[in-house]
Motif scaffolding. Structure first.
Motif, PDB file in Angstrom:
ATOM      1  N   HIS A  52       0.859  -1.190   0.000  1.00 57.22           N
ATOM      2  CA  HIS A  52       0.000   0.000   0.000  1.00 57.22           C
ATOM      3  C   HIS A  52       0.889   1.231   0.000  1.00 57.22           C
ATOM      4  CE1 HIS A  52      -2.389   3.098   2.494  1.00 57.22           C
ATOM      5  NE2 HIS A  52      -2.732   3.216   1.230  1.00 57.22           N
ATOM      6  N   ALA A 106      -1.880  -1.401  -3.563  1.00 59.61           N
ATOM      7  CA  ALA A 106      -2.991  -0.457  -3.415  1.00 59.61           C
ATOM      8  C   ALA A 106      -2.407   0.953  -3.393  1.00 59.61           C
ATOM      9  CB  ALA A 106      -3.764  -0.734  -2.134  1.00 59.61           C
ATOM     10  N   THR A 125      -3.431   4.907  -2.793  1.00 65.01           N
ATOM     11  CA  THR A 125      -4.440   5.851  -2.314  1.00 65.01           C
ATOM     12  C   THR A 125      -3.897   7.266  -2.477  1.00 65.01           C
ATOM     13  OG1 THR A 125      -3.612   5.611  -0.044  1.00 65.01           O
ATOM     14  CG2 THR A 125      -5.469   4.204  -0.700  1.00 65.01           C
ATOM     15  N   TYR A 136      -7.582   4.511  -8.220  1.00 68.85           N
ATOM     16  CA  TYR A 136      -7.147   4.498  -6.821  1.00 68.85           C
ATOM     17  C   TYR A 136      -7.956   3.504  -5.991  1.00 68.85           C
ATOM     18  CZ  TYR A 136      -4.577   8.780  -7.882  1.00 68.85           C
ATOM     19  OH  TYR A 136      -3.708   9.691  -8.416  1.00 68.85           O
ATOM     20  N   ASP A 137      -7.294   2.922  -4.990  1.00 72.83           N
ATOM     21  CA  ASP A 137      -7.973   2.045  -4.034  1.00 72.83           C
ATOM     22  C   ASP A 137      -8.647   2.847  -2.928  1.00 72.83           C
ATOM     23  OD1 ASP A 137      -6.990  -1.110  -4.394  1.00 72.83           O
ATOM     24  OD2 ASP A 137      -5.643   0.370  -5.276  1.00 72.83           O
ATOM     25  N   MET A 182     -12.896   2.714  -7.222  1.00 69.42           N
ATOM     26  CA  MET A 182     -12.577   1.952  -6.015  1.00 69.42           C
ATOM     27  C   MET A 182     -13.320   0.616  -6.000  1.00 69.42           C
ATOM     28  SD  MET A 182     -12.590   4.993  -3.124  1.00 69.42           S
ATOM     29  CE  MET A 182     -12.764   3.835  -1.755  1.00 69.42           C
ATOM     30  N   ARG A 230     -11.672  -1.701  -8.494  1.00 70.99           N
ATOM     31  CA  ARG A 230     -10.391  -2.192  -7.996  1.00 70.99           C
ATOM     32  C   ARG A 230     -10.575  -3.251  -6.903  1.00 70.99           C
ATOM     33  NH1 ARG A 230      -5.418  -2.176  -9.629  1.00 70.99           N
ATOM     34  NH2 ARG A 230      -4.551  -1.627  -7.597  1.00 70.99           N
ATOM     35  N   ALA A 231     -11.599  -3.054  -6.065  1.00 70.19           N
ATOM     36  CA  ALA A 231     -11.817  -3.972  -4.940  1.00 70.19           C
ATOM     37  C   ALA A 231     -12.213  -5.364  -5.407  1.00 70.19           C
ATOM     38  CB  ALA A 231     -12.882  -3.417  -3.996  1.00 70.19           C
ATOM     39  N   HIS A 261      -3.095  -4.570   2.167  1.00 67.48           N
ATOM     40  CA  HIS A 261      -3.406  -3.475   1.237  1.00 67.48           C
ATOM     41  C   HIS A 261      -4.166  -2.339   1.926  1.00 67.48           C
ATOM     42  CE1 HIS A 261      -2.911  -7.115  -1.212  1.00 67.48           C
ATOM     43  NE2 HIS A 261      -2.541  -6.336  -2.201  1.00 67.48           N
ATOM     44  N   LYS A 307      -7.086  -2.510   3.300  1.00 70.06           N
ATOM     45  CA  LYS A 307      -8.525  -2.614   3.081  1.00 70.06           C
ATOM     46  C   LYS A 307      -9.172  -3.203   4.335  1.00 70.06           C
ATOM     47  CE  LYS A 307     -10.466  -1.978  -0.352  1.00 70.06           C
ATOM     48  NZ  LYS A 307     -11.099  -0.760  -0.942  1.00 70.06           N
TER      49      LYS A 307
END
Length: 434
Positions: free
Chosen positions: A250, A290, A292, A319-320, A362, A365-366, A395, A397
């Motif tokens: 990340h 990931a 951000t 972007y995450d 997002m 990506r998820a 990551h 999340k």
């Protein structure tokens, strides 16, 4: 203790609490029961100022009911209004900047009956004892201050010039954290990846070298850091994410704007092309990383074409996660005096379009996590369903899942669903890693 703002402020508050406990204080259940009411403040955005002032009103009422009660204000807001804090809020007993947290103990141990203010940078809060929110997660302050001069930012005037801590001291602190049960450590600084440039030659250590030294510490299973600056995001740090076992997949890479013209007005010292080169390097060396970001909407002079360039970058990067802000002028910054103010309705409309795109990308990506088995550090019960657990992937999340793990434990979870912000799944009980 009430904390506003960034992770650095959360870290500083933990240090304040540790210091106060060493003086014999105990945490009160609420403000009405407290002998000492403390605020650790932020001055990055107008909304933080407004919320804090509202909280101060309650403190004023409580002090009028019990004049022996002490009210303290620390952090960036206190630093930014150091010349007027006692005139505006005469009921405040002590005020101090981020570099003077240790002075709070001096004030509390003194016999002084007069209000005191402490605003010179003297020491890192990282030198103080800490009371961690979670025993298995710890902050490691590697530097303080910032040498950048972004046109919208007040941090250089509230936290001062960049100062790096000695690397041997940081390794020793990380080893002590590991011995105390910390499994995940987050390195903190206003610009972490410029770490070490101000150190004497015999101690000079790059950020990637510091990451490697902390990665080698037994017991540290995860390393995170915040916040880096794109201008200093070099290949050696990106490669570290692929080579160091504990360094998480990340990277927070603040964009602020996708328009080179706006970035120049912001004094960000990189343009769109250089930023996208950093993204390409990350995707090359850490394909599953990931990414951000932070984005400001409606900076002075931002045209519709400028904003569309931001939208293009958001769509291209995918972007995450993203922190999105409507520009608001901060006192003592260059941007507060700039021409070309964007009307508020235009800023709001652009923000709505940006948030829609960010959330859509997002969500897309998820989906790559669905069907995968992932390592989760359990943080506690789910906030939305106490019968389930909550934790984070490498990551960064958040995952809500069915399972029997306990806080601080690493478990393997099969990801069954994904939204823009959270994943859901079920623990694989036969493959628990503790």
């Amino acid at each position: 203790m009430t904390t506003f703002g960034c992770q650095m402020n959360v870290h500083d508050s933990e240090r304040m609490q540790g210091m106060l406990e060493s003086l014999g204080y105990e945490r009160a259940a609420n403000r009405e029961e407290a002998d000492l009411i403390l605020f650790n403040t932020c001055s990055i955005r107008e909304s933080a100022d407004s919320r804090f002032v509202a909280h101060l009103g309650e403190a004023k009422r409580l002090k009028s009911e019990d004049p022996e009660r002490l009210v303290g204000v620390g952090g960036c807001w206190a630093q930014s209004v150091k010349d007027e804090v006692f005139q505006r809020f005469p009921f405040v007993d002590v005020a101090f900047g981020p570099g003077q947290i240790h002075k709070l103990a001096e004030f509390l141990n003194s016999d002084s009956l007069t209000a005191q203010g402490y605003f010179e940078f003297e020491d890192f809060s990282g030198h103080l004892p800490a009371q961690r929110e979670r025993e298995f997660q710890g902050w490691l302050q590697i530097s303080q201050g910032c040498n950048c001069r972004c046109a919208y930012c007040i941090v250089p005037s509230t936290r001062g010039r960049e100062v790096s801590r000695d690397p041997a001291e940081l390794v020793a602190e990380a080893e002590a954290l590991a011995a105390d049960g910390v499994r995940e450590v987050t390195l903190l600084g206003q610009n972490v990846n410029s770490y070490g440039r101000d150190l004497p030659a015999q101690a000079r250590t790059s950020f990637s070298e510091l990451l490697a030294r902390i990665d080698a510490i037994e017991g540290i299973d995860r390393i995170r850091y915040t916040s880096p600056h794109p201008k200093d995001m070099k290949e050696d740090v990106i490669r570290a994410h692929a080579e160091l076992l504990a360094l998480c997949e990340h990277i927070h890479l603040p964009l602020q704007s996708g328009s080179s013209q706006v970035l120049k007005r912001m004094r960000r010292t990189y343009d769109r092309g250089r930023y996208m080169d950093r993204v390409a390097l990350i995707r090359e060396h850490v394909p599953d990383c990931a990414i951000t970001t932070d984005i400001i909407v409606g900076f002075p002079g931002e045209s519709e074409a400028d904003f569309e360039q931001t939208m293009e970058v958001v769509d291209e990067v995918g972007y995450d996660g993203a922190f999105t802000f409507v520009f608001s002028p901060r006192r003592e910054t260059e941007a507060a005096e700039m021409d070309g103010a964007v009307p508020h309705p235009v800023k709001r409309e652009r923000m709505e379009r940006l948030v829609e795109l960010v959330q859509r990308r997002m969500t897309q990506r998820a989906q790559r996590f669905v069907g995968r088995e992932m390592e989760i550090l359990v943080e506690g019960p789910s906030r939305t369903d106490p019968a389930r657990l909550r934790g984070k992937t490498r990551h960064n999340k958040t995952v809500n899942f069915e399972g029997t793990g306990t806080a601080g434990e690493m478990v393997q979870v099969e990801i069954l669903g994904a939204t823009s912000t959270t994943l859901s799944g079920a623990e694989r009980l036969l493959s628990r890693a503790s």
